[in-house]
Design a protein around this motif. Structure first.
Motif, PDB file in Angstrom:
ATOM      1  N   PRO A   1       0.847  -1.196   0.000  1.00 56.46           N
ATOM      2  CA  PRO A   1       0.000   0.000   0.000  1.00 56.46           C
ATOM      3  C   PRO A   1       0.884   1.247   0.000  1.00 56.46           C
ATOM      4  O   PRO A   1       1.988   1.235   0.567  1.00 56.46           O
ATOM      5  CB  PRO A   1      -0.764  -0.103   1.326  1.00 56.46           C
ATOM      6  N   LEU A   2       0.390   2.304  -0.605  1.00 54.29           N
ATOM      7  CA  LEU A   2       1.184   3.547  -0.665  1.00 54.29           C
ATOM      8  C   LEU A   2       1.565   4.044   0.727  1.00 54.29           C
ATOM      9  O   LEU A   2       2.665   4.542   0.932  1.00 54.29           O
ATOM     10  CB  LEU A   2       0.408   4.635  -1.413  1.00 54.29           C
ATOM     11  N   TRP A   3       0.652   3.908   1.701  1.00 54.28           N
ATOM     12  CA  TRP A   3       0.973   4.409   3.046  1.00 54.28           C
ATOM     13  C   TRP A   3       2.151   3.655   3.642  1.00 54.28           C
ATOM     14  O   TRP A   3       2.975   4.224   4.348  1.00 54.28           O
ATOM     15  CB  TRP A   3      -0.249   4.375   3.984  1.00 54.28           C
ATOM     16  N   LEU A   4       2.241   2.342   3.328  1.00 53.00           N
ATOM     17  CA  LEU A   4       3.341   1.545   3.871  1.00 53.00           C
ATOM     18  C   LEU A   4       4.647   1.923   3.165  1.00 53.00           C
ATOM     19  O   LEU A   4       5.706   2.076   3.791  1.00 53.00           O
ATOM     20  CB  LEU A   4       3.055   0.054   3.677  1.00 53.00           C
ATOM     21  N   GLU A   5       4.560   2.074   1.860  1.00 51.76           N
ATOM     22  CA  GLU A   5       5.743   2.442   1.075  1.00 51.76           C
ATOM     23  C   GLU A   5       6.296   3.792   1.560  1.00 51.76           C
ATOM     24  O   GLU A   5       7.507   3.976   1.664  1.00 51.76           O
ATOM     25  CB  GLU A   5       5.374   2.505  -0.406  1.00 51.76           C
ATOM     26  N   ALA A   6       5.390   4.705   1.880  1.00 51.18           N
ATOM     27  CA  ALA A   6       5.820   6.038   2.339  1.00 51.18           C
ATOM     28  C   ALA A   6       6.590   5.954   3.656  1.00 51.18           C
ATOM     29  O   ALA A   6       7.417   6.808   3.957  1.00 51.18           O
ATOM     30  CB  ALA A   6       4.602   6.955   2.486  1.00 51.18           C
ATOM     31  N   GLN A   7       6.311   4.912   4.418  1.00 52.87           N
ATOM     32  CA  GLN A   7       7.035   4.748   5.695  1.00 52.87           C
ATOM     33  C   GLN A   7       8.357   4.001   5.518  1.00 52.87           C
ATOM     34  O   GLN A   7       9.048   3.716   6.488  1.00 52.87           O
ATOM     35  CB  GLN A   7       6.175   3.960   6.682  1.00 52.87           C
ATOM     36  N   GLY A   8       8.655   3.597   4.276  1.00 54.48           N
ATOM     37  CA  GLY A   8       9.898   2.852   4.039  1.00 54.48           C
ATOM     38  C   GLY A   8       9.656   1.392   3.705  1.00 54.48           C
ATOM     39  O   GLY A   8      10.605   0.611   3.628  1.00 54.48           O
ATOM     40  N   GLY A   9       8.396   1.014   3.514  1.00 54.12           N
ATOM     41  CA  GLY A   9       8.087  -0.356   3.089  1.00 54.12           C
ATOM     42  C   GLY A   9       8.708  -1.398   4.008  1.00 54.12           C
ATOM     43  O   GLY A   9       8.641  -1.292   5.230  1.00 54.12           O
ATOM     44  N   TRP A  10       9.353  -2.388   3.409  1.00 61.68           N
ATOM     45  CA  TRP A  10       9.909  -3.508   4.194  1.00 61.68           C
ATOM     46  C   TRP A  10      11.257  -3.183   4.827  1.00 61.68           C
ATOM     47  O   TRP A  10      11.876  -4.044   5.449  1.00 61.68           O
ATOM     48  CB  TRP A  10       9.977  -4.768   3.338  1.00 61.68           C
ATOM     49  N   LEU A  11      11.680  -1.909   4.689  1.00 55.74           N
ATOM     50  CA  LEU A  11      12.867  -1.498   5.461  1.00 55.74           C
ATOM     51  C   LEU A  11      12.456  -1.088   6.866  1.00 55.74           C
ATOM     52  O   LEU A  11      13.278  -1.046   7.784  1.00 55.74           O
ATOM     53  CB  LEU A  11      13.544  -0.304   4.789  1.00 55.74           C
ATOM     54  N   HIS A  12      11.198  -0.770   7.041  1.00 57.71           N
ATOM     55  CA  HIS A  12      10.751  -0.260   8.340  1.00 57.71           C
ATOM     56  C   HIS A  12      10.633  -1.418   9.341  1.00 57.71           C
ATOM     57  O   HIS A  12      10.030  -2.442   9.041  1.00 57.71           O
ATOM     58  CB  HIS A  12       9.392   0.437   8.177  1.00 57.71           C
ATOM     59  N   PRO A  13      11.201  -1.246  10.542  1.00 56.77           N
ATOM     60  CA  PRO A  13      11.189  -2.368  11.493  1.00 56.77           C
ATOM     61  C   PRO A  13       9.782  -2.785  11.934  1.00 56.77           C
ATOM     62  O   PRO A  13       9.592  -3.923  12.385  1.00 56.77           O
ATOM     63  CB  PRO A  13      11.992  -1.839  12.698  1.00 56.77           C
ATOM     64  N   ALA A  14       8.786  -1.897  11.810  1.00 60.94           N
ATOM     65  CA  ALA A  14       7.438  -2.272  12.259  1.00 60.94           C
ATOM     66  C   ALA A  14       6.622  -2.972  11.168  1.00 60.94           C
ATOM     67  O   ALA A  14       5.493  -3.427  11.427  1.00 60.94           O
ATOM     68  CB  ALA A  14       6.691  -1.025  12.736  1.00 60.94           C
ATOM     69  N   THR A  15       7.157  -3.059   9.956  1.00 62.40           N
ATOM     70  CA  THR A  15       6.366  -3.641   8.864  1.00 62.40           C
ATOM     71  C   THR A  15       5.933  -5.094   9.126  1.00 62.40           C
ATOM     72  O   THR A  15       4.782  -5.443   8.844  1.00 62.40           O
ATOM     73  CB  THR A  15       7.105  -3.462   7.526  1.00 62.40           C
ATOM     74  N   PRO A  16       6.794  -5.948   9.679  1.00 65.89           N
ATOM     75  CA  PRO A  16       6.309  -7.316   9.961  1.00 65.89           C
ATOM     76  C   PRO A  16       5.052  -7.317  10.847  1.00 65.89           C
ATOM     77  O   PRO A  16       4.131  -8.098  10.599  1.00 65.89           O
ATOM     78  CB  PRO A  16       7.501  -7.968  10.676  1.00 65.89           C
ATOM     79  N   GLN A  17       5.003  -6.442  11.828  1.00 69.84           N
ATOM     80  CA  GLN A  17       3.821  -6.401  12.704  1.00 69.84           C
ATOM     81  C   GLN A  17       2.610  -5.850  11.960  1.00 69.84           C
ATOM     82  O   GLN A  17       1.482  -6.286  12.165  1.00 69.84           O
ATOM     83  CB  GLN A  17       4.108  -5.574  13.965  1.00 69.84           C
ATOM     84  N   ARG A  18       2.851  -4.893  11.079  1.00 67.95           N
ATOM     85  CA  ARG A  18       1.736  -4.364  10.278  1.00 67.95           C
ATOM     86  C   ARG A  18       1.196  -5.446   9.343  1.00 67.95           C
ATOM     87  O   ARG A  18      -0.002  -5.548   9.119  1.00 67.95           O
ATOM     88  CB  ARG A  18       2.191  -3.152   9.472  1.00 67.95           C
TER      89      ARG A  18
END
Ligand code: FCB
Length: 440
Positions: free
Chosen positions: A122-139
């Motif tokens: 999703p664009l909102w996730l990509e804007a946060q850094g996508g799969w580089l962001h440490p919280a993405t697995p929890q999202r």
């Protein structure tokens, strides 16, 4: 009858299917990073997914086609950006639409396999850094919870993430896919984070009941040293380790190797996350120690000119050797190392005029049959793809379908290889060995 004149049968209940992914077939997926990339003209010849194959509007016709070809399974993906268009807000209408698609499948005797993440964010996730962001697995786990609550009674075969090594490598090392970065170190961080996401989503799915089976889909690419020189052999091993083996190790040990970056190495839930292995197998490449134009650390990949190639190799940047023995090698290796049941979640080739695909199918399916005879637990095959679709950076230029699809008119036309696959699926058997196909 001599053994070589006999049909080669597959186990009862073997799944014969095709695979697709949401962005490649649905159309108008305007809320993810791929759509944005397409609008920037970053795809070959400015192509865009546009209406794709129109599946979001109407999927019944293509599912009828799959069923008419004797397919008893289909692997497709869910589009996260439709289900969670805004962070934390889930769209009941989108989930209901997926439910209707799954019901269509069941009505046609097609067992669904669902992938939760197939390259799009999703664009909102990509804007946060996508799969580089440490919280993405929890999202990702939170999105999975909503999916399981809404669709858990319609599906039991779940693939968490499609091809972490390919997504990470092409998006963060090669720079061919959004966000177009060229930093191999980041690619490894992304792949590691995806393994965390796999574990977190698997935990959610397993909590919903023991009927659910979870797999990770891994592309096992064969890396062949170009010569017997030790530096070529070592470089090929390095490529193999970073792209293939490190992920296999993570699944079997539950720990991430340091190549995935520093940080906690034991990933909660990873060791028990995986009930089946999803193997995507396409091709091999040859590897030579350092050249002046390295595509990856210290090495150069290429395809020798004297091998049979699909349309894939035509641009000189991608690898298109037709190499069925590699499928057998991959199956044997995965089974020896993991002991897990294996679904071939994708195999196929781009071949617009279909002059290679029939033989491709016979030779690759022969490799699968041989693996079964040697005791390797293969449960099904999903050919990529049911119909031509939007092929990422190649746009509409690579044609993988058993059906030819004209994206301008919407016309579908069965290719001869589609008819051949139907004969095999209906018989649950391959025709007798021939000199052509026997030695794959
Ligand atoms: C795989 C992808 C799939 C498709 C095929 C050709 O790597 O999973 O979406 O693009 O390649």
């Amino acid at each position: 009858m001599r053994p070589e004149q006999q049909q080669r049968t597959f186990p009862d209940g073997f799944l014969w299917g095709t695979a697709t992914s949401a962005h490649q077939v649905e159309g108008q997926n305007t809320n993810n990073q791929w759509w944005a990339w397409e609008q920037q003209g970053r795809v070959y010849q400015g192509d865009s997914s546009g209406d794709a194959c129109g599946w979001w509007r109407d999927v019944a016709g293509d599912l009828d086609r799959a069923a008419a070809l004797g397919q008893n399974a289909h692997r497709m993906s869910l589009e996260w950006s439709r289900i969670e268009p805004v962070e934390g807000q889930f769209d009941a209408v989108a989930l209901a639409r997926y439910r209707a698609i799954l019901e269509h499948m069941h009505q046609r005797g097609i067992t669904p396999m669902l992938t939760l993440h197939h390259f799009t964010n999703p664009l909102w996730l990509e804007a946060q850094g996508g799969w580089l962001h440490p919280a993405t697995p929890q999202r990702f786990a939170r999105y999975t919870e909503q999916v399981i609550a809404a669709l858990g009674d319609c599906c039991q075969l779940w693939c968490t993430i499609n091809e972490p090594s390919i997504y990470a490598g092409l998006s963060y090392a090669a720079g061919w896919w959004p966000p177009g970065r060229r930093q191999p170190r980041l690619a490894l961080l992304v792949a590691g984070n995806m393994l965390r996401g796999h574990a977190a989503a698997a935990t959610v799915i397993h909590r919903a009941g023991s009927q659910h089976q979870v797999g990770l889909v891994h592309n096992l690419h064969i890396y062949e040293p170009a010569t017997l020189l030790p530096q070529d052999i070592l470089t090929a091993r390095l490529f193999d380790y970073t792209n293939n083996q490190a992920i296999l190790n993570a699944l079997t040990t539950g720990r991430l190797s340091p190549v995935f970056g520093l940080g906690q190495r034991t990933v909660p839930g990873l060791r028990d996350a995986t009930d089946f292995f999803g193997l995507n197998y396409y091709t091999r490449s040859h590897v030579r120690f350092f050249s002046r134009s390295p595509t990856w650390i210290l090495g150069h990949e290429f395809t020798p000119t004297d091998v049979e190639q699909s349309d894939m190799g035509a641009d000189g940047k991608t690898y298109g050797e037709i190499y069925p023995a590699g499928l057998y090698q991959a199956l044997e290796r995965i089974y020896q190392q993991t002991g897990l049941p294996i679904y071939i979640t994708e195999t196929g080739l781009p071949d617009d005029d279909d002059d290679q695909r029939p033989r491709f199918l016979l030779r690759h399916l022969s490799a699968v049959h041989r693996a079964l005879q040697r005791g390797i637990d293969v449960r099904g095959v999903f050919i990529w793809s049911l119909l031509d679709n939007f092929e990422w950076a190649h746009g509409w230029h690579l044609r993988f379908g058993l059906y030819a699809f004209d994206e301008r008119t919407g016309e579908r036309r069965l290719r001869p290889s589609g008819a051949l696959y139907a004969i095999i699926a209906r018989a649950n058997a391959l025709p007798a060995l021939t000199r052509e196909t026997g030695g794959f």
